[in-house]
Design an enzyme around this catalytic site. Structure first.
Site, PDB file in Angstrom:
ATOM      1  N   LYS A 129       0.917  -1.112  -0.050  1.00 22.60           N
ATOM      2  CA  LYS A 129      -0.020  -0.030  -0.196  1.00 22.60           C
ATOM      3  C   LYS A 129       0.877   1.224  -0.048  1.00 22.60           C
ATOM      4  CE  LYS A 129      -1.362   1.518   4.078  1.00 22.60           C
ATOM      5  NZ  LYS A 129      -1.314   3.121   4.491  1.00 22.60           N
ATOM      6  N   ASN A 130       1.854   1.169   0.890  1.00 20.96           N
ATOM      7  CA  ASN A 130       2.541   2.481   0.971  1.00 20.96           C
ATOM      8  C   ASN A 130       3.566   2.718  -0.150  1.00 20.96           C
ATOM      9  OD1 ASN A 130       1.194   3.303   3.231  1.00 20.96           O
ATOM     10  ND2 ASN A 130       2.659   2.564   4.496  1.00 20.96           N
ATOM     11  N   ARG A 148      -4.515   9.472   4.898  1.00 22.35           N
ATOM     12  CA  ARG A 148      -3.334  10.476   5.062  1.00 22.35           C
ATOM     13  C   ARG A 148      -2.432  10.693   3.703  1.00 22.35           C
ATOM     14  NH1 ARG A 148      -1.043  14.167   8.486  1.00 22.35           N
ATOM     15  NH2 ARG A 148       1.022  14.007   8.465  1.00 22.35           N
ATOM     16  N   CYS A 152      -4.675  12.167  12.843  1.00 29.11           N
ATOM     17  CA  CYS A 152      -5.113  10.708  12.642  1.00 29.11           C
ATOM     18  C   CYS A 152      -4.984  10.098  14.092  1.00 29.11           C
ATOM     19  CB  CYS A 152      -4.240  10.163  11.653  1.00 29.11           C
ATOM     20  SG  CYS A 152      -3.975   8.125  11.794  1.00 29.11           S
ATOM     21  N   PRO A 184       1.790  16.311  12.078  1.00 27.60           N
ATOM     22  CA  PRO A 184       1.900  17.698  11.369  1.00 27.60           C
ATOM     23  C   PRO A 184       2.526  17.403   9.827  1.00 27.60           C
ATOM     24  CG  PRO A 184       3.640  17.367  13.214  1.00 27.60           C
ATOM     25  CD  PRO A 184       2.760  16.215  13.208  1.00 27.60           C
ATOM     26  N   ASP A 238       4.427  20.116   8.877  1.00 30.95           N
ATOM     27  CA  ASP A 238       5.334  21.217   8.995  1.00 30.95           C
ATOM     28  C   ASP A 238       6.858  20.759   7.932  1.00 30.95           C
ATOM     29  OD1 ASP A 238       5.850  19.300  11.175  1.00 30.95           O
ATOM     30  OD2 ASP A 238       7.859  20.662  11.247  1.00 30.95           O
ATOM     31  N   GLN A 239       7.341  19.545   7.976  1.00 34.05           N
ATOM     32  CA  GLN A 239       8.577  19.498   7.095  1.00 34.05           C
ATOM     33  C   GLN A 239       8.045  19.271   5.384  1.00 34.05           C
ATOM     34  OE1 GLN A 239      11.725  19.179   8.429  1.00 34.05           O
ATOM     35  NE2 GLN A 239      10.386  19.766  10.136  1.00 34.05           N
ATOM     36  N   THR A 263      11.356  11.829   7.627  1.00 27.72           N
ATOM     37  CA  THR A 263       9.642  11.595   7.253  1.00 27.72           C
ATOM     38  C   THR A 263       9.570  10.796   5.956  1.00 27.72           C
ATOM     39  OG1 THR A 263       7.768  12.893   6.381  1.00 27.72           O
ATOM     40  CG2 THR A 263       9.584  14.086   6.681  1.00 27.72           C
ATOM     41  N   VAL A 264       8.585   9.892   5.883  1.00 29.36           N
ATOM     42  CA  VAL A 264       8.610   8.959   4.690  1.00 29.36           C
ATOM     43  C   VAL A 264       7.764   9.745   3.487  1.00 29.36           C
ATOM     44  CG1 VAL A 264       7.592   6.916   3.820  1.00 29.36           C
ATOM     45  CG2 VAL A 264       8.464   6.862   6.263  1.00 29.36           C
ATOM     46  N   THR A 265       6.515  10.327   3.887  1.00 28.48           N
ATOM     47  CA  THR A 265       5.971  10.910   2.816  1.00 28.48           C
ATOM     48  C   THR A 265       6.378  12.353   2.718  1.00 28.48           C
ATOM     49  OG1 THR A 265       4.238  11.773   4.520  1.00 28.48           O
ATOM     50  CG2 THR A 265       3.606   9.669   3.148  1.00 28.48           C
ATOM     51  N   ASP A 318       5.088   0.181  11.955  1.00 24.99           N
ATOM     52  CA  ASP A 318       3.778  -0.462  11.444  1.00 24.99           C
ATOM     53  C   ASP A 318       3.813  -2.124  11.966  1.00 24.99           C
ATOM     54  OD1 ASP A 318       2.887   2.020  10.300  1.00 24.99           O
ATOM     55  OD2 ASP A 318       3.692   1.569   8.234  1.00 24.99           O
ATOM     56  N   ILE A 340       8.180   6.667  16.918  1.00 24.16           N
ATOM     57  CA  ILE A 340       7.787   7.429  15.615  1.00 24.16           C
ATOM     58  C   ILE A 340       6.459   8.183  15.959  1.00 24.16           C
ATOM     59  CG2 ILE A 340       7.324   7.281  13.276  1.00 24.16           C
ATOM     60  CD1 ILE A 340       9.971   6.182  13.873  1.00 24.16           C
ATOM     61  N   ARG A 386      -8.341  -0.687   5.006  1.00 22.20           N
ATOM     62  CA  ARG A 386      -7.701   0.331   4.291  1.00 22.20           C
ATOM     63  C   ARG A 386      -6.265  -0.103   3.838  1.00 22.20           C
ATOM     64  NH1 ARG A 386      -6.062   4.542   8.111  1.00 22.20           N
ATOM     65  NH2 ARG A 386      -4.588   4.685   6.483  1.00 22.20           N
TER      66      ARG A 386
HETATM   67  N1  EPU Z   1       6.546  14.488  11.261  1.00 22.47           N
HETATM   68  C1  EPU Z   1       6.309  15.731  11.619  1.00 22.47           C
HETATM   69  N2  EPU Z   1       6.521  16.657  10.583  1.00 22.47           N
HETATM   70  C2  EPU Z   1       6.156  16.069   9.414  1.00 22.47           C
HETATM   71  C3  EPU Z   1       6.131  14.935   8.958  1.00 22.47           C
HETATM   72  C4  EPU Z   1       6.178  14.075  10.018  1.00 22.47           C
HETATM   73  O1  EPU Z   1       6.476  16.062  12.555  1.00 22.47           O
HETATM   74  O2  EPU Z   1       6.189  17.366   8.455  1.00 22.47           O
HETATM   75  C5  EPU Z   1       6.519  13.304  12.512  1.00 22.47           C
HETATM   76  C6  EPU Z   1       5.350  12.440  12.457  1.00 22.47           C
HETATM   77  O3  EPU Z   1       4.262  13.272  13.169  1.00 22.47           O
HETATM   78  C7  EPU Z   1       5.927  11.444  13.074  1.00 22.47           C
HETATM   79  C8  EPU Z   1       7.037  11.133  12.351  1.00 22.47           C
HETATM   80  O4  EPU Z   1       7.625  12.693  11.798  1.00 22.47           O
HETATM   81  O5  EPU Z   1       6.048  11.221  14.331  1.00 22.47           O
HETATM   82  C9  EPU Z   1       7.295  10.080  11.028  1.00 22.47           C
HETATM   83  O6  EPU Z   1       6.018  10.372  10.328  1.00 22.47           O
HETATM   84  P1  EPU Z   1       6.259  10.204   8.809  1.00 22.47           P
HETATM   85  O7  EPU Z   1       5.996  11.443   7.982  1.00 22.47           O
HETATM   86  O8  EPU Z   1       7.404   9.318   8.564  1.00 22.47           O
HETATM   87  O9  EPU Z   1       5.007   9.327   8.492  1.00 22.47           O
HETATM   88  P2  EPU Z   1       4.099   9.348   7.216  1.00 22.47           P
HETATM   89  O10 EPU Z   1       4.961   9.655   6.098  1.00 22.47           O
HETATM   90  O11 EPU Z   1       2.813  10.430   7.554  1.00 22.47           O
HETATM   91  C10 EPU Z   1       4.162   7.013   6.590  1.00 22.47           C
HETATM   92  C11 EPU Z   1       3.451   5.774   6.310  1.00 22.47           C
HETATM   93  C12 EPU Z   1       2.583   5.139   7.613  1.00 22.47           C
HETATM   94  C13 EPU Z   1       4.014   4.807   8.494  1.00 22.47           C
HETATM   95  C14 EPU Z   1       5.109   6.027   8.755  1.00 22.47           C
HETATM   96  C15 EPU Z   1       6.217   5.397   9.309  1.00 22.47           C
HETATM   97  C16 EPU Z   1       2.454   6.311   4.101  1.00 22.47           C
HETATM   98  C17 EPU Z   1       1.335   6.696   3.398  1.00 22.47           C
HETATM   99  N3  EPU Z   1       2.106   6.057   5.408  1.00 22.47           N
HETATM  100  O12 EPU Z   1       3.391   7.971   7.288  1.00 22.47           O
HETATM  101  O13 EPU Z   1       1.958   3.889   7.563  1.00 22.47           O
HETATM  102  O14 EPU Z   1       3.675   4.552   9.852  1.00 22.47           O
HETATM  103  O15 EPU Z   1       5.319   6.403   7.510  1.00 22.47           O
HETATM  104  O16 EPU Z   1       7.022   4.632   8.822  1.00 22.47           O
HETATM  105  O17 EPU Z   1       3.480   5.899   3.514  1.00 22.47           O
HETATM  106  C18 EPU Z   1       0.398   2.474   7.977  1.00 22.47           C
HETATM  107  O18 EPU Z   1       0.599   1.948   6.619  1.00 22.47           O
HETATM  108  O19 EPU Z   1      -0.350   1.989   8.730  1.00 22.47           O
HETATM  109  C19 EPU Z   1       0.791   3.895   8.272  1.00 22.47           C
HETATM  110  C20 EPU Z   1       0.501   4.448   9.158  1.00 22.47           C
END
Ligand code: EPU
Length: 414
Positions: free
Chosen positions: A19-20, A87, A111, A117, A119-120, A158-160, A303, A325, A395
């Site tokens: 999915k991701n 998300r 969520c 957030p 912000d990044q 941050t992944v996304t 995850d 995380i 999902r």
């Molecule tokens: N964060 C910030 N600011 C930002 C972005 C992230 O503070 O601008 C923080 C987040 O709040 C968190 C940490 O950084 O504490 C890491 O978050 P990340 O951005 O990596 O998470 P994401 O990109 O929103 C993806 C996956 C998640 C997975 C996380 C961590 C997708 C669509 N979602 O989320 O998947 O848990 O990376 O590996 O790729 C799931 O599939 O169940 C799921 C939640």
């Protein structure tokens, strides 16, 4: 979903596409005229993503196991009705910026697992000179013709956020350095896709050096195959450690599962790597207690935290799980307690005292991976467990109940 105690999981199960990985690839499909994605997982989140592509003007055809996307982009606006559903909708911000330099995406909101957030994502965009406006719940962004800076360092991994930066940079001609980037296999799969479009990307440690020929010079037609879902694979491996007689998990990528396999071994399971895409696992008499700390890849994935907690509720001894995380990703602890588990949450640490047995009860899924953990616990709990709010599971897991039934368990969606 209704789950009854299962005597054993026997046979083979094949994991679906990730999915991701599929979500950023669908966002990247905006960069090309014709796009085909194989090993496409049919899930609520990926179906929502296809709906977004249609709302943006694209023609989408869903065929067995693959999806094709073509046509022009007639809108750059993603409404709240759809962005609030998942998300991953935020990835279309980067996809649109890379493709046309403009986007209006309704903020996906928080969520259940934390404040999450963005912000990044926005800091990167402002840094390269984009006009970023937050208005009426929408993030409105317009890219400059040339980036104002040629390097950016994320404050945290941050992944996304990394994926959005890569998608945006695909549209901007020239060289750019991204530092402190995420290295999850799903991010690297997006990199492979972008290379097919004509980008050059060098990965050095946590830094990416990206060279794009600019959006006008990208390849127009690209096909790709989604990588296997390492989290679905990990979920079945935990199921195998609890109930395998033996269970063979096929179609996975062993190299993506290092930390998970390591922790399963520490718990006393002996996963046998049959090939780079197949692992056989048998039930462990009683898992050993573990210390688990979640971390960005290649660390132990957040995850998989809930599924390991489900297993450790039955371990011999006291386990410590540290969630680094997300700040609110232990809600499954209370639900597992309804099945008889002993879990105490102190801040970002969960102390899991292993019990002899779990007993079926009605429980509620609180997020996607929590729902998988409750299903796993339901498979080993005496009697029947009904997991409510199962929409979370749909999902992210393709046909989980069907796959479990084919392995000899009684699991039913209703
Ligand atoms: N964060 C910030 N600011 C930002 C972005 C992230 O503070 O601008 C923080 C987040 O709040 C968190 C940490 O950084 O504490 C890491 O978050 P990340 O951005 O990596 O998470 P994401 O990109 O929103 C993806 C996956 C998640 C997975 C996380 C961590 C997708 C669509 N979602 O989320 O998947 O848990 O990376 O590996 O790729 C799931 O599939 O169940 C799921 C939640």
């Amino acid at each position: 979903m209704r789950v009854r105690r299962c005597d054993g999981l026997k046979g083979e199960v094949r994991v679906s596409g990730a999915k991701n990985a599929a979500l950023p690839l669908l966002a990247a499909s905006l960069l090309v005229e014709r796009f085909e994605l194989e090993n496409f997982p049919v899930l609520l989140d990926t179906l929502y993503a296809l709906r977004i592509l249609e709302l943006l003007g694209r023609e989408v055809e869903l065929l067995p196991g693959r999806v094709s996307v073509k046509g022009g982009i007639s809108s750059v606006r993603i409404p709240y009705e759809i962005s609030s559903l998942f998300r991953g909708s935020l990835l279309f911000l980067g996809g649109l910026l890379g493709a046309v330099g403009r986007a209006e995406v309704a903020h996906p909101g928080g969520c259940a697992i934390g404040s999450r957030p963005i912000d990044q994502h926005l800091k990167f965009l402002s840094h390269i000179g984009a006009e970023v406006e937050l208005e009426g719940g929408f993030v409105k962004v317009k890219l400059p013709p040339e980036p104002k800076a040629r390097a950016f360092t994320f404050d945290l991994i941050t992944v996304t956020g990394t994926e959005n930066a890569l998608l945006t940079l695909a549209g901007l001609r020239g060289e750019f350095e991204l530092h402190n980037a995420a290295l999850e296999p799903e991010v690297l799969d997006l990199v492979e896709f972008l290379k097919k479009l004509g980008l050059e990307v060098e990965v050095k440690g946590r830094s990416f050096l990206v060279r794009s020929p600019g959006r006008e010079n990208l390849k127009r037609e690209v096909s790709h195959r989604t990588i296997p879902d390492r989290i679905e694979a990990g979920t079945f491996l935990v199921a195998g450690a609890l109930l395998g007689e033996p269970l063979t998990v096929k179609g996975l990528e062993v190299s993506h599962l290092g930390a998970v396999l390591e922790k399963l071994r520490e718990a006393g399971a002996e996963p046998e790597v049959l090939s780079p895409s197949e692992v056989r696992i048998r039930r462990v008499e009683r898992p050993r207690a573990l210390e688990v700390q979640t971390a960005p890849y290649p660390g132990f994935p957040t995850d998989m935290q809930a599924q390991f907690m489900a297993m450790l509720t039955l371990a011999d001894g006291v386990s410590l799980i540290v969630e680094n995380i997300f700040e609110n990703r232990f809600q499954h602890a209370l639900e597992l307690a309804r099945l008889g588990a002993s879990v105490e949450v102190r801040g970002k640490t969960a102390i899991v005292r292993g019990v002899e047995r779990l007993k079926g009860a009605p429980v509620n899924a609180t997020d996607l991976r929590a729902s998988a953990a409750l299903v796993l616990a339901g498979l080993v709990a005496e009697g029947e467990t009904v997991v409510g709010k199962i929409g979370h599971l749909l999902r992210g897991y393709e046909d989980l109940d069907g796959k479990l039934r084919r392995l000899g368990c009684d699991a039913e969606l209703f």
